[in-house]
Every structure is written in structure tokens, then in C-alpha cells.
Design an enzyme around this catalytic site. Sequence first.
Site, PDB file in Angstrom:
ATOM      1  N   LYS A   1       0.834  -1.203   0.000  1.00 58.79           N
ATOM      2  CA  LYS A   1       0.000   0.000   0.000  1.00 58.79           C
ATOM      3  C   LYS A   1       0.870   1.255   0.000  1.00 58.79           C
ATOM      4  O   LYS A   1       1.886   1.316   0.690  1.00 58.79           O
ATOM      5  CB  LYS A   1      -0.899  -0.023   1.244  1.00 58.79           C
ATOM      6  CG  LYS A   1      -1.892   1.133   1.356  1.00 58.79           C
ATOM      7  CD  LYS A   1      -2.736   0.962   2.602  1.00 58.79           C
ATOM      8  CE  LYS A   1      -3.769   2.053   2.765  1.00 58.79           C
ATOM      9  NZ  LYS A   1      -4.614   1.849   3.972  1.00 58.79           N
TER      10      LYS A   1
ATOM     11  N   SER B 208      -9.578   1.580   3.292  1.00 60.96           N
ATOM     12  CA  SER B 208      -8.832   2.388   2.340  1.00 60.96           C
ATOM     13  C   SER B 208      -7.851   1.564   1.504  1.00 60.96           C
ATOM     14  O   SER B 208      -7.380   2.035   0.470  1.00 60.96           O
ATOM     15  CB  SER B 208      -8.061   3.486   3.086  1.00 60.96           C
ATOM     16  OG  SER B 208      -7.093   2.934   3.966  1.00 60.96           O
TER      17      SER B 208
ATOM     18  N   SER C 232      -9.663  -0.725   7.499  1.00 63.98           N
ATOM     19  CA  SER C 232      -9.137  -0.532   6.150  1.00 63.98           C
ATOM     20  C   SER C 232      -8.408  -1.720   5.551  1.00 63.98           C
ATOM     21  O   SER C 232      -8.030  -1.682   4.382  1.00 63.98           O
ATOM     22  CB  SER C 232      -8.216   0.688   6.124  1.00 63.98           C
ATOM     23  OG  SER C 232      -8.964   1.865   6.271  1.00 63.98           O
TER      24      SER C 232
END
Length: 381
Positions: free
Chosen positions: A20, A96, A120
Site C-alpha cells: 500500500k 482504504s 481498512s
Amino acid sequence: MSIFVSEFELGGAGKRVAVKDTIDIAGYPTRCGSRALADSAPAARHAEVVQRVLDAGWKIVGKTNLHELAFGVTGINDWSGTPVNPQAPDRVPGGSSSGSAAAVGAGLAEIALGTDTGGSVRVPAACCGVAGLKPTYGRVSRVGVHPEHSSLDCVGPFARDMASLIEAMQVICPGFAPRELPGANARVVFLEVPADPHIQACLGAAADRAGWRRASLYLGEFEAAFAAGLTVINHENWAALGQLTGKGLLGADVEQRLLAAGRTTAAELADAQGVRASFSRAIDAALDDYEVLLLPTLASLPPLLSEARTGKSVAALTSLVRPFNLSGHPALSVPVELEHGGLKVGLQIVGRKGDDERVCAFGAQLEQALAAERPTNKKMA
């Protein structure tokens, strides 16, 4: 597909790992999916979890997309792109850590790393039909992860199967020692939470196939813990990111959310910390009586992209996951087929603090039990 913000190969010949873009990789900028950070300089050093991945001989294949500044739950990002949900292209990929979940679901990586501040990792895992773990708070290093300071955020892995997820934890979490699968008739408890009855029934049947003895439990502070988790994340994200507002560089949703976060009062934060302490004690007490707690990861199916883009409320996406960021307990989302051959939904497994190994063992047993059922189902179909 907007899964990656940058693709490259770094490391050995082992498992392919996607990372990420809130996690530093030396030589690459960490932009957190935001135009406000478009001019960020390349990171000077690897985050600790990235270094561990490389030390294991695994191969990093790129940095993945996310909901802007990791401050959203749908994964929609009109600046850096919205990853396609590999199991349901018309539905949101979840946020997210949208790109990390989508990369694993699409087979572009065996492992992905995400971060979980209010669901997330678990939300996109459930949306995209893969496994995702939020470890015990503080158990996996956040050095080199943005924002630098958080009392909620955890780095966690995604994988298509529990064996790979457990292997990932052995790499990124020093001292993680896999446990044997739970014995027959393990005592588990389903938390009584508002969720789609069909999803609840499907997950209950999955637990039964695993051979677990299940009870049910109502926790009176669950909704208060959700609200308190929002208060804490708002306070901490305003402190970390508030300076990016007012420049016309943020997406409208994130700009509005941050400005609202800036209105969090000291009294609200103090109340939230009180709820944090009492809710954590309530979870600890429940886990004195049961091996793990069970509940859906999402209360309903992920919303359609068209609905999310036209203003439909998405607050419910974190209603069942955010409380465990507040309490700090490890929580795993394991995919379960809602209908044979159809969409997968998430069963959330929550365990004692520091006992991430037990949580993963329950996930592995569930996966094994569900896999054993599939040939029979196919024969009957």
C-alpha cells in the site's frame, strides 16, 4: 485497473508482494493516493515491514492504490484511480487499502500489505473476497508507515488463503508462531449485531461446518465503540493531515471529512477514551469465556459503485470493524461464499490481544472445513 500506482520489481524470487502506498519503499515516493502529496520526495529508507519482506527473499511488485490519505472506506479515488473489485466489478473495492485487496483478489500478488485504522484491511478484504488481518495493535511495526503517529492503525496482510496469510505474518511479525488448528467443539460466540439476515445465516452455517460450538452475546457498548473510534480517528487524522486542507488539492469527500474532523473537541476525545477503556474490558471479559468472537465483517453487501458515487451513505461499511481498532484486539476477515459459486462475504474472527496466532488458526480451520464441502456441493448441483 488502477490497482497499482507504480509497478516495479524489488527483491528476490519468492512470493509476490504488493505494498500500500502509505508504506515507505526506499527510492519511491509515498503519496498516499493524494494530489496534495504528488511532489513528495522518494523515501530514504524502507519501512520495517518492507525490509522484512525483502529479507525473506520475497519480491515486491509495486505500490498499490488506496482511498485518498487512507481516510475513506469505498476505495473510490478520482485522482489516482479506483481499483476494480475483482469479484464484483460493479461494487466498491472497499477502502482504504483497496488496491492491496484487489491485487490479491486479481492474482497479481500472493500477498499484499495494507493498513487498518478503522477497518481498512478487513473492509476491502471482505469486498474483494480475500482474507485480511488486522493484527493486535502494536504487534507489527509501523516504522516507515504514514501517518507516523496513530493509536488505532495497524499494518496487516492480505492473501487468498490462510496458509499464505500465516506465512506473511511470520515474515512481518517477529515471534509469530503458527498454532495447531482448534480442537473439535471449540467454544465460540457470535456477537449480536445489526446485519443482513441472509449474511448472518450463511456465516452461522459456515461456523457449524467448522464444528464449533456457538453461542450468542449482546454487547451494549458496541455502537458507542464505533462512535468513539470515529472520534479518535478524526482527532488523530486532523493532527496529521489537517495542514493539507484549504489548498484545493484534496478530493471533496476527504476535504469535507478532514474539516469536520478538525471540529472534534477535547471533551469528545476524553469521552471516547473512556469508551475505549470500558469496551476493551468488555471484549477481554467475553474472551475469558470463549475462544474467539465471531461476527460479519460487513453488515450488508458492498454498495454499488454507482450508489456510492451518487451520495449513498457508506458509514455502515465500518460499523462492525471499527470497534476493534478502538479496543486493539486482533481481527481477521475470512471469505465465505454467500451462494455456491457466487459472491464471497467476510466472517470476522476476533481474539485476545497478542493471540493473533489463535485467530489465524480458527481462520485456517474454517477455510479447511469450507473447502471440504465444495466437492459435495458441486456433485449435488
